[in-house]
Design a protein around this motif. Structure first.
Motif, PDB file in Angstrom:
ATOM      1  N   VAL A  35       0.834  -1.192   0.000  1.00  0.00           N
ATOM      2  CA  VAL A  35       0.000   0.000   0.000  1.00  0.00           C
ATOM      3  C   VAL A  35       0.875   1.251   0.000  1.00  0.00           C
ATOM      4  CG1 VAL A  35      -1.710   1.310   1.295  1.00  0.00           C
ATOM      5  CG2 VAL A  35      -1.898  -1.177   1.167  1.00  0.00           C
ATOM      6  N   LYS A  36       1.879   1.275   0.855  1.00  0.00           N
ATOM      7  CA  LYS A  36       2.758   2.432   0.969  1.00  0.00           C
ATOM      8  C   LYS A  36       3.514   2.706  -0.330  1.00  0.00           C
ATOM      9  CE  LYS A  36       6.471   4.316   3.839  1.00  0.00           C
ATOM     10  NZ  LYS A  36       7.362   4.070   5.010  1.00  0.00           N
ATOM     11  N   GLU A  37       3.851   1.632  -1.059  1.00  0.00           N
ATOM     12  CA  GLU A  37       4.608   1.792  -2.296  1.00  0.00           C
ATOM     13  C   GLU A  37       3.741   2.240  -3.457  1.00  0.00           C
ATOM     14  OE1 GLU A  37       6.555  -1.896  -2.912  1.00  0.00           O
ATOM     15  OE2 GLU A  37       7.964  -1.635  -1.240  1.00  0.00           O
ATOM     16  N   GLY A  38       2.419   2.251  -3.266  1.00  0.00           N
ATOM     17  CA  GLY A  38       1.522   2.739  -4.296  1.00  0.00           C
ATOM     18  C   GLY A  38       1.389   1.836  -5.508  1.00  0.00           C
ATOM     19  N   THR A  39       1.588   0.530  -5.330  1.00  0.00           N
ATOM     20  CA  THR A  39       1.428  -0.393  -6.442  1.00  0.00           C
ATOM     21  C   THR A  39      -0.050  -0.518  -6.800  1.00  0.00           C
ATOM     22  OG1 THR A  39       1.184  -2.338  -5.023  1.00  0.00           O
ATOM     23  CG2 THR A  39       3.429  -1.701  -5.649  1.00  0.00           C
ATOM     24  N   GLU A  40      -0.322  -1.107  -7.959  1.00  0.00           N
ATOM     25  CA  GLU A  40      -1.716  -1.251  -8.399  1.00  0.00           C
ATOM     26  C   GLU A  40      -2.531  -2.059  -7.395  1.00  0.00           C
ATOM     27  OE1 GLU A  40      -4.278  -3.045 -12.177  1.00  0.00           O
ATOM     28  OE2 GLU A  40      -2.086  -2.892 -12.294  1.00  0.00           O
ATOM     29  N   LEU A  41      -1.976  -3.183  -6.948  1.00  0.00           N
ATOM     30  CA  LEU A  41      -2.683  -4.002  -5.960  1.00  0.00           C
ATOM     31  C   LEU A  41      -2.814  -3.255  -4.637  1.00  0.00           C
ATOM     32  CD1 LEU A  41      -1.232  -7.601  -6.523  1.00  0.00           C
ATOM     33  CD2 LEU A  41      -3.593  -6.850  -6.862  1.00  0.00           C
ATOM     34  N   GLY A  42      -1.761  -2.513  -4.253  1.00  0.00           N
ATOM     35  CA  GLY A  42      -1.804  -1.774  -3.004  1.00  0.00           C
ATOM     36  C   GLY A  42      -2.875  -0.698  -3.000  1.00  0.00           C
ATOM     37  N   ALA A  82      -6.242  -2.250  -2.572  1.00  0.00           N
ATOM     38  CA  ALA A  82      -6.461  -2.641  -1.180  1.00  0.00           C
ATOM     39  C   ALA A  82      -6.813  -1.425  -0.318  1.00  0.00           C
ATOM     40  CB  ALA A  82      -5.212  -3.329  -0.642  1.00  0.00           C
ATOM     41  N   LYS A  83      -6.137  -0.292  -0.526  1.00  0.00           N
ATOM     42  CA  LYS A  83      -6.361   0.906   0.292  1.00  0.00           C
ATOM     43  C   LYS A  83      -7.797   1.408   0.172  1.00  0.00           C
ATOM     44  CE  LYS A  83      -4.375   5.430   1.398  1.00  0.00           C
ATOM     45  NZ  LYS A  83      -5.663   6.097   1.564  1.00  0.00           N
ATOM     46  N   LYS A  84      -8.383   1.279  -1.004  1.00  0.00           N
ATOM     47  CA  LYS A  84      -9.756   1.733  -1.205  1.00  0.00           C
ATOM     48  C   LYS A  84     -10.706   1.016  -0.245  1.00  0.00           C
ATOM     49  CE  LYS A  84     -11.944   0.076  -4.695  1.00  0.00           C
ATOM     50  NZ  LYS A  84     -12.395  -0.254  -6.069  1.00  0.00           N
ATOM     51  N   PHE A  85     -10.531  -0.281  -0.092  1.00  0.00           N
ATOM     52  CA  PHE A  85     -11.389  -1.054   0.796  1.00  0.00           C
ATOM     53  C   PHE A  85     -11.037  -0.788   2.263  1.00  0.00           C
ATOM     54  CE2 PHE A  85     -11.491  -3.371  -3.212  1.00  0.00           C
ATOM     55  CZ  PHE A  85     -12.850  -3.611  -3.360  1.00  0.00           C
ATOM     56  N   MET A  86      -9.750  -0.655   2.569  1.00  0.00           N
ATOM     57  CA  MET A  86      -9.323  -0.408   3.938  1.00  0.00           C
ATOM     58  C   MET A  86      -9.861   0.919   4.459  1.00  0.00           C
ATOM     59  SD  MET A  86      -5.396  -1.689   3.415  1.00  0.00           S
ATOM     60  CE  MET A  86      -4.784  -0.920   4.909  1.00  0.00           C
ATOM     61  N   ASP A  87      -9.847   1.954   3.625  1.00  0.00           N
ATOM     62  CA  ASP A  87     -10.339   3.269   4.045  1.00  0.00           C
ATOM     63  C   ASP A  87     -11.827   3.253   4.375  1.00  0.00           C
ATOM     64  OD1 ASP A  87      -7.826   4.290   3.734  1.00  0.00           O
ATOM     65  OD2 ASP A  87      -8.216   5.271   1.814  1.00  0.00           O
ATOM     66  N   TYR A 136       0.266  11.600  12.226  1.00  0.00           N
ATOM     67  CA  TYR A 136      -1.033  11.755  11.580  1.00  0.00           C
ATOM     68  C   TYR A 136      -1.944  10.587  11.932  1.00  0.00           C
ATOM     69  CZ  TYR A 136      -0.053   8.046   8.188  1.00  0.00           C
ATOM     70  OH  TYR A 136       0.199   6.827   7.605  1.00  0.00           O
ATOM     71  N   GLN A 137      -3.238  10.797  11.710  1.00  0.00           N
ATOM     72  CA  GLN A 137      -4.227   9.751  11.965  1.00  0.00           C
ATOM     73  C   GLN A 137      -4.612   9.097  10.647  1.00  0.00           C
ATOM     74  OE1 GLN A 137      -8.118  10.993  13.441  1.00  0.00           O
ATOM     75  NE2 GLN A 137      -8.300   9.102  14.626  1.00  0.00           N
ATOM     76  N   ARG A 138      -4.557   7.774  10.610  1.00  0.00           N
ATOM     77  CA  ARG A 138      -4.952   7.049   9.409  1.00  0.00           C
ATOM     78  C   ARG A 138      -6.412   7.342   9.072  1.00  0.00           C
ATOM     79  NH1 ARG A 138      -3.051   0.826   9.880  1.00  0.00           N
ATOM     80  NH2 ARG A 138      -5.219   0.660   9.194  1.00  0.00           N
ATOM     81  N   ASP A 139      -6.742   7.298   7.776  1.00  0.00           N
ATOM     82  CA  ASP A 139      -8.104   7.592   7.333  1.00  0.00           C
ATOM     83  C   ASP A 139      -9.130   6.647   7.958  1.00  0.00           C
ATOM     84  OD1 ASP A 139      -7.077   9.594   5.743  1.00  0.00           O
ATOM     85  OD2 ASP A 139      -7.024   8.378   3.924  1.00  0.00           O
ATOM     86  N   ASP A 140      -8.704   5.409   8.236  1.00  0.00           N
ATOM     87  CA  ASP A 140      -9.658   4.425   8.750  1.00  0.00           C
ATOM     88  C   ASP A 140      -9.655   4.325  10.272  1.00  0.00           C
ATOM     89  OD1 ASP A 140      -7.108   3.387   8.735  1.00  0.00           O
ATOM     90  OD2 ASP A 140      -7.718   1.357   8.210  1.00  0.00           O
ATOM     91  N   ASN A 149     -17.406  -0.485  12.375  1.00  0.00           N
ATOM     92  CA  ASN A 149     -17.777  -1.269  11.209  1.00  0.00           C
ATOM     93  C   ASN A 149     -16.805  -2.430  11.006  1.00  0.00           C
ATOM     94  OD1 ASN A 149     -19.237  -1.772   8.639  1.00  0.00           O
ATOM     95  ND2 ASN A 149     -17.303  -1.160   7.703  1.00  0.00           N
ATOM     96  N   ARG A 150     -15.510  -2.175  11.236  1.00  0.00           N
ATOM     97  CA  ARG A 150     -14.510  -3.230  11.110  1.00  0.00           C
ATOM     98  C   ARG A 150     -14.758  -4.348  12.118  1.00  0.00           C
ATOM     99  NH1 ARG A 150      -9.332   0.550  11.390  1.00  0.00           N
ATOM    100  NH2 ARG A 150      -8.157  -1.401  11.653  1.00  0.00           N
ATOM    101  N   LEU A 151     -15.189  -3.977  13.321  1.00  0.00           N
ATOM    102  CA  LEU A 151     -15.490  -4.992  14.329  1.00  0.00           C
ATOM    103  C   LEU A 151     -16.715  -5.825  13.922  1.00  0.00           C
ATOM    104  CD1 LEU A 151     -14.875  -3.047  17.660  1.00  0.00           C
ATOM    105  CD2 LEU A 151     -13.440  -4.815  16.616  1.00  0.00           C
TER     106      LEU A 151
END
Length: 234
Positions: free
Chosen positions: A1-8, A11-16, A114-118, A126-128
């Motif tokens: 995710v941090k490297e900004g790859t296509e798969l990353g 994944a970030k879209k769903f994590m957020d 900083y605070q993560r978006d999620d 919701n995650r719980l």
């Protein structure tokens, strides 16, 4: 995710949104990562797998690599404690240090916290809810595989940290292939609402392995365990 790859980025879209990352995306990320040289001496999978389907797929991939898991670690924490910890979590943009809202700047490098978006209450709750529906069946899955190790996470961070390290060091490793196999365990910082008959039963009945751990792997364990647990002090 941090490297900004296509798969990353996928994944970030769903994590957020606080949703589980689809199996095809996460399995691709994990398989790709485990193919890198720095996993040769062992690895910790922090919060993965999160569904039984992912666990089965992971077992299949690790079977191909002849690198089966040594243990599945469950940190048992009450829901409201989890909400409080995650909503107060802060991370350093420069070095990745994990702290809390009490950290105005990073105590390690002086970078911006900083605070993560999620890491907001609505997303955490919701995650719980998602966990209860999709991830909690893994408790029975790994218990059935005789790999589950449960640690009470509602205690002083140093006590939890020490118990986790002791539990993992107690897990025997197979030496079915040349050079033995690396130390490998998925790691869960989730809650287990099932009765706690004896949360250290696996630890108590398994023999001490006495296996030397690589310094790199010890640092990975430090990062996965000590930094998040330190938030309870603040």
């Amino acid at each position: 995710v941090k490297e900004g790859t296509e798969l990353g980025l996928q994944a970030k879209k769903f994590m957020d949104a606080g949703d589980l990352v689809p199996d095809d995306v996460i399995i691709g990320l994990v398989t790709e990562r485990l193919g890198q040289p720095d996993t040769a001496n062992g690895f910790i999978l922090d919060g993965f797998p999160r569904t039984t389907a992912q666990a089965v797929a992971l077992d299949a991939e690790l079977g191909k690599l002849e690198r089966p898991l040594d243990a599945a670690l469950l940190i048992d924490v009450e829901p409201e404690v989890i909400v409080g910890r995650l909503c107060s979590r802060r991370m350093c943009r420069e070095c990745g240090y994990i702290g809390s809202v009490a950290d105005a700047v990073c105590p390690v490098c002086g970078g911006e916290m900083y605070q993560r978006d999620d890491d907001n209450e609505a997303t955490v709750r919701n995650r719980l809810d998602v966990y209860e529906k999709s991830t909690s069946p893994l408790i029975d899955y790994y218990r059935g595989c005789d790999l589950l190790v449960t640690i009470d996470g509602d205690r002083d961070p140093e006590v939890v940290y020490a118990d986790v390290k002791e539990a993992l060091k107690a897990q025997p490793r197979s030496s079915n292939r040349k050079g033995g196999r690396p130390w490998a365990t998925p790691f869960f910082r989730h809650l287990d609402r099932r009765p706690k008959a004896n949360p250290r039963r696996h630890l108590d009945r398994r023999p001490k392995a006495g296996v030397e751990r690589s310094s790199q792997l010890e640092r990975s364990l430090d990062y996965a365990l000590r930094a998040p647990l330190e938030m309870t002090r603040r």
